[in-house]
Design a protein around this motif. Structure first.
Motif, mmCIF file in Angstrom:
data_model
loop_
_atom_site.group_PDB
_atom_site.id
_atom_site.type_symbol
_atom_site.label_atom_id
_atom_site.label_comp_id
_atom_site.label_asym_id
_atom_site.label_seq_id
_atom_site.Cartn_x
_atom_site.Cartn_y
_atom_site.Cartn_z
ATOM 1 N N LEU A 77 0.995 -0.784 -0.109
ATOM 2 C CA LEU A 77 0.135 -0.335 0.151
ATOM 3 C C LEU A 77 1.346 1.131 -0.563
ATOM 4 C CD1 LEU A 77 -2.741 1.261 0.074
ATOM 5 C CD2 LEU A 77 -2.309 1.265 2.738
ATOM 6 N N THR A 78 0.448 1.713 -1.454
ATOM 7 C CA THR A 78 1.313 3.282 -0.926
ATOM 8 C C THR A 78 0.651 4.462 -1.252
ATOM 9 O OG1 THR A 78 3.523 2.110 -2.181
ATOM 10 C CG2 THR A 78 3.380 4.648 -2.560
ATOM 11 N N VAL A 79 1.307 5.405 0.003
ATOM 12 C CA VAL A 79 0.444 6.928 -1.062
ATOM 13 C C VAL A 79 1.255 7.863 -1.660
ATOM 14 C CG1 VAL A 79 -0.479 8.430 1.239
ATOM 15 C CG2 VAL A 79 -0.569 6.247 2.338
ATOM 16 N N MET A 80 0.748 8.375 -2.076
ATOM 17 C CA MET A 80 1.965 9.357 -3.322
ATOM 18 C C MET A 80 1.332 10.458 -2.636
ATOM 19 S SD MET A 80 2.779 6.787 -5.329
ATOM 20 C CE MET A 80 3.143 7.851 -6.675
ATOM 21 N N ASN A 81 2.188 11.103 -3.099
ATOM 22 C CA ASN A 81 3.043 12.692 -3.629
ATOM 23 C C ASN A 81 3.236 13.314 -1.854
ATOM 24 O OD1 ASN A 81 2.233 13.374 -5.540
ATOM 25 N ND2 ASN A 81 0.076 13.769 -4.809
ATOM 26 N N GLY A 82 3.726 12.418 -0.873
ATOM 27 C CA GLY A 82 3.977 12.858 0.489
ATOM 28 C C GLY A 82 5.752 12.248 0.710
ATOM 29 N N GLU A 83 6.601 12.561 2.142
ATOM 30 C CA GLU A 83 7.283 11.245 2.397
ATOM 31 C C GLU A 83 6.724 10.107 3.152
ATOM 32 O OE1 GLU A 83 9.747 14.392 4.649
ATOM 33 O OE2 GLU A 83 10.289 14.771 2.275
ATOM 34 N N LEU A 84 7.788 9.383 3.481
ATOM 35 C CA LEU A 84 7.292 8.102 4.499
ATOM 36 C C LEU A 84 7.440 9.209 5.819
ATOM 37 C CD1 LEU A 84 8.890 5.523 2.629
ATOM 38 C CD2 LEU A 84 6.722 5.341 3.388
ATOM 39 N N ALA A 85 6.686 8.241 7.051
ATOM 40 C CA ALA A 85 6.962 8.390 8.395
ATOM 41 C C ALA A 85 8.096 7.869 8.458
ATOM 42 C CB ALA A 85 5.143 8.367 8.822
ATOM 43 N N PRO A 86 8.651 7.846 10.179
ATOM 44 C CA PRO A 86 9.755 7.534 10.124
ATOM 45 C C PRO A 86 8.930 5.512 10.417
ATOM 46 C CG PRO A 86 9.370 9.245 11.688
ATOM 47 C CD PRO A 86 8.703 9.410 10.330
ATOM 48 N N GLN A 87 8.244 5.107 11.387
ATOM 49 C CA GLN A 87 7.345 3.728 11.606
ATOM 50 C C GLN A 87 7.348 3.372 10.532
ATOM 51 O OE1 GLN A 87 6.025 7.226 12.018
ATOM 52 N NE2 GLN A 87 3.628 7.432 11.730
ATOM 53 N N SER A 88 6.645 4.149 9.270
ATOM 54 C CA SER A 88 6.547 3.246 7.972
ATOM 55 C C SER A 88 8.060 3.079 7.759
ATOM 56 C CB SER A 88 6.078 4.214 7.455
ATOM 57 O OG SER A 88 4.473 4.815 7.434
ATOM 58 N N ILE A 89 8.925 3.611 7.022
ATOM 59 C CA ILE A 89 10.252 3.069 6.939
ATOM 60 C C ILE A 89 10.816 1.529 7.625
ATOM 61 C CG2 ILE A 89 12.666 3.902 7.003
ATOM 62 C CD1 ILE A 89 11.600 7.040 6.559
ATOM 63 N N GLU A 90 10.770 2.032 8.786
ATOM 64 C CA GLU A 90 10.900 0.908 10.114
ATOM 65 C C GLU A 90 10.205 -0.125 9.617
ATOM 66 O OE1 GLU A 90 13.287 0.686 11.707
ATOM 67 O OE2 GLU A 90 14.375 3.040 11.659
ATOM 68 N N ALA A 91 8.965 0.011 9.625
ATOM 69 C CA ALA A 91 8.078 -1.179 8.913
ATOM 70 C C ALA A 91 8.077 -1.858 7.718
ATOM 71 C CB ALA A 91 7.209 -1.105 8.713
ATOM 72 N N LEU A 92 8.723 -0.833 6.176
ATOM 73 C CA LEU A 92 9.591 -1.817 5.367
ATOM 74 C C LEU A 92 10.253 -2.152 5.175
ATOM 75 C CD1 LEU A 92 8.501 -1.478 2.236
ATOM 76 C CD2 LEU A 92 10.358 0.196 2.210
ATOM 77 N N LYS A 93 12.110 -2.021 6.312
ATOM 78 C CA LYS A 93 12.543 -2.395 6.383
ATOM 79 C C LYS A 93 12.667 -3.984 6.992
ATOM 80 C CE LYS A 93 15.847 1.119 7.455
ATOM 81 N NZ LYS A 93 16.768 1.510 8.534
ATOM 82 N N GLY A 94 11.449 -4.080 8.493
ATOM 83 C CA GLY A 94 11.009 -4.990 8.687
ATOM 84 C C GLY A 94 10.040 -6.164 7.553
ATOM 85 N N ALA A 95 10.102 -5.970 6.361
ATOM 86 C CA ALA A 95 9.114 -6.597 5.825
ATOM 87 C C ALA A 95 9.701 -7.176 4.633
ATOM 88 C CB ALA A 95 7.660 -5.512 5.068
ATOM 89 N N LYS A 96 10.157 -9.101 5.493
ATOM 90 C CA LYS A 96 10.767 -9.594 4.255
ATOM 91 C C LYS A 96 10.596 -11.003 5.236
ATOM 92 C CE LYS A 96 15.024 -8.146 6.402
ATOM 93 N NZ LYS A 96 16.807 -7.644 5.731
ATOM 94 N N GLY A 97 11.104 -11.884 4.441
ATOM 95 C CA GLY A 97 11.441 -13.143 4.717
ATOM 96 C C GLY A 97 9.721 -13.702 5.129
ATOM 97 N N LYS A 98 9.818 -14.896 5.873
ATOM 98 C CA LYS A 98 8.172 -15.744 6.690
ATOM 99 C C LYS A 98 7.672 -15.282 6.768
ATOM 100 C CE LYS A 98 11.048 -19.336 8.643
ATOM 101 N NZ LYS A 98 11.093 -20.683 8.789
ATOM 102 N N LYS A 99 7.869 -14.552 7.679
ATOM 103 C CA LYS A 99 7.092 -13.982 8.673
ATOM 104 C C LYS A 99 6.219 -13.098 8.182
ATOM 105 C CE LYS A 99 9.962 -13.982 12.787
ATOM 106 N NZ LYS A 99 10.977 -13.782 14.457
ATOM 107 N N SER A 100 6.307 -12.170 7.086
ATOM 108 C CA SER A 100 5.615 -11.199 6.487
ATOM 109 C C SER A 100 4.780 -11.949 5.311
ATOM 110 C CB SER A 100 6.482 -10.084 5.494
ATOM 111 O OG SER A 100 7.424 -11.078 4.521
#
Length: 365
Positions: free
Chosen positions: A196-219
């Motif tokens: 889910l992407t929100v356009m015309n803005g910047e990623l919030a800090p919590q979104s950046i951390e969520a993106l980093k952890g979004a990998k592997g079988k847990k996701s």
């Protein structure tokens, strides 16, 4: 070699087919008990006492494994009273010099049924076994000197041998990397159901951390929500840009077959061909619709069955050899054990079971 998914099985088949059936002595053409009984007895004793820690089959099996692993195998020959002893030297510790010394070598050859001795000049090497800071020197087998001797077995004609599969080493390494890549894909690859992407803005800090952890079988099967902050709008920044949301489905892109499967299959075939692995072909029925997968599966099953038969046959041969050895230690085999003791020198004897054999004029107990 250990990185391959086929070479270890092929080497095991070599070991079984070469050494698994035991050993047997044979006379040279024209020789028999009448002409070479003494030599036969010496050879028989040597085969049983060459290495008192392991059987000759176990020793040869280790040498075959060394030869197929790295193209080199080394046998130490230790002399010193009586028959020589032989030992395996791990090839990873062995080095050799150039052939720098010229010596007179003695050879025995069978000429017209008689053993004759010949001498011939030869350039020989010296061998060094290095373990840590300790170095032990050996002389080439048959060369004059005081050191123990070494028999160097190798594949090829170079200073050192090369394994049969060396030409396919890129394929072996590539297949290993394919397996690791597929494993890492499941452990660390991005396997989200959607993003889910929100356009015309910047990623919030919590979104950046969520993106980093979004990998592997847990996701796997999850939804990643990316929150953005709209850009400032207007002269004084009192307004924010209007943001928009975009959904991208990832299943169609990521949930496909494992990577490089065809490459792995081809390299496995090439490697197996390089080491001359045993293979079988199945005879197909005339009216049976089959696929290439079916044929490959049947061929693999037949090859595996032949490998198992070879192992069982070798085990049976070993058991037969051991049984014959056990039987040969008894005076008259398993049927009758004859003890020719003088009963006059025996103080007492207790017979549990037995009878008097009139035909042989003896008591059998």
């Amino acid at each position: 070699m250990k990185k391959s998914n086929i070479i270890p099985q092929c080497v095991e088949a070599y070991k079984t087919n070469i050494t698994g059936y035991g050993h047997a002595l044979e006379f040279l053409p024209g020789q028999s008990d009448d002409t070479a009984k003494a030599e036969w007895d010496i050879a028989d004793i040597f085969m049983q006492t060459a290495n008192l820690e392991e059987s000759i089959e176990q020793l040869l099996s280790q040498l075959v494994e060394d030869l197929e692993h790295c193209g080199n195998a080394y046998i130490e020959v230790a002399r010193g009273g009586g028959l020589p002893a032989i030992y395996r030297i791990p090839p990873e510790y062995m080095r050799c010099t150039a052939p720098l010394e010229k010596v007179e070598m003695r050879y025995q050859r069978l000429v017209h049924g008689k053993a004759e001795e010949f001498t011939q000049s030869k350039w020989v090497r010296r061998y060094a076994q290095k373990r840590g800071v300790s170095i032990t020197w050996f002389r080439e087998f048959g060369a004059p000197g005081e050191e123990n001797e070494v028999i160097h077995l190798q594949l090829g004609n170079g200073t050192y041998g090369e394994p049969r599969w060396s030409g396919n080493s890129p394929g072996v390494i590539g297949s290993r990397k394919v397996g690791k890549l597929n494993l890492d894909y499941f452990d660390n690859g991005r396997m989200l159901a959607m993003i889910l992407t929100v356009m015309n803005g910047e990623l919030a800090p919590q979104s950046i951390e969520a993106l980093k952890g979004a990998k592997g079988k847990k996701s796997q099967g999850g939804i990643l929500y990316l929150e953005v902050q709209g850009y400032d709008k207007g002269t004084f920044g009192d307004e924010k840009e209007k943001t928009s949301i975009k959904l991208d489905k990832l299943n169609d892109l990521l949930q496909q077959d494992a990577l490089f499967l065809e490459y792995n299959r081809e390299k496995r075939k090439e490697t197996r061909s390089a080491v001359d692995a045993l293979s079988s072909k199945n005879k197909l029925g005339p009216n049976e619709p089959v696929t290439e997968y079916d044929i490959n599966r049947w061929e693999q099953g037949i090859a595996d069955a032949h490998a198992q038969i070879s192992v069982l046959t070798a085990d049976g041969s070993n058991l037969k050899t051991r049984m014959n050895t056990l039987e040969s230690t008894l005076p008259d085999g398993f049927i009758r054990n004859n003890f020719n003791d003088d009963l006059a020198t025996v103080d007492s004897i207790k017979v549990i079971r037995g009878y008097y054999n009139e035909a042989q004029s003896r008591m059998e107990v």
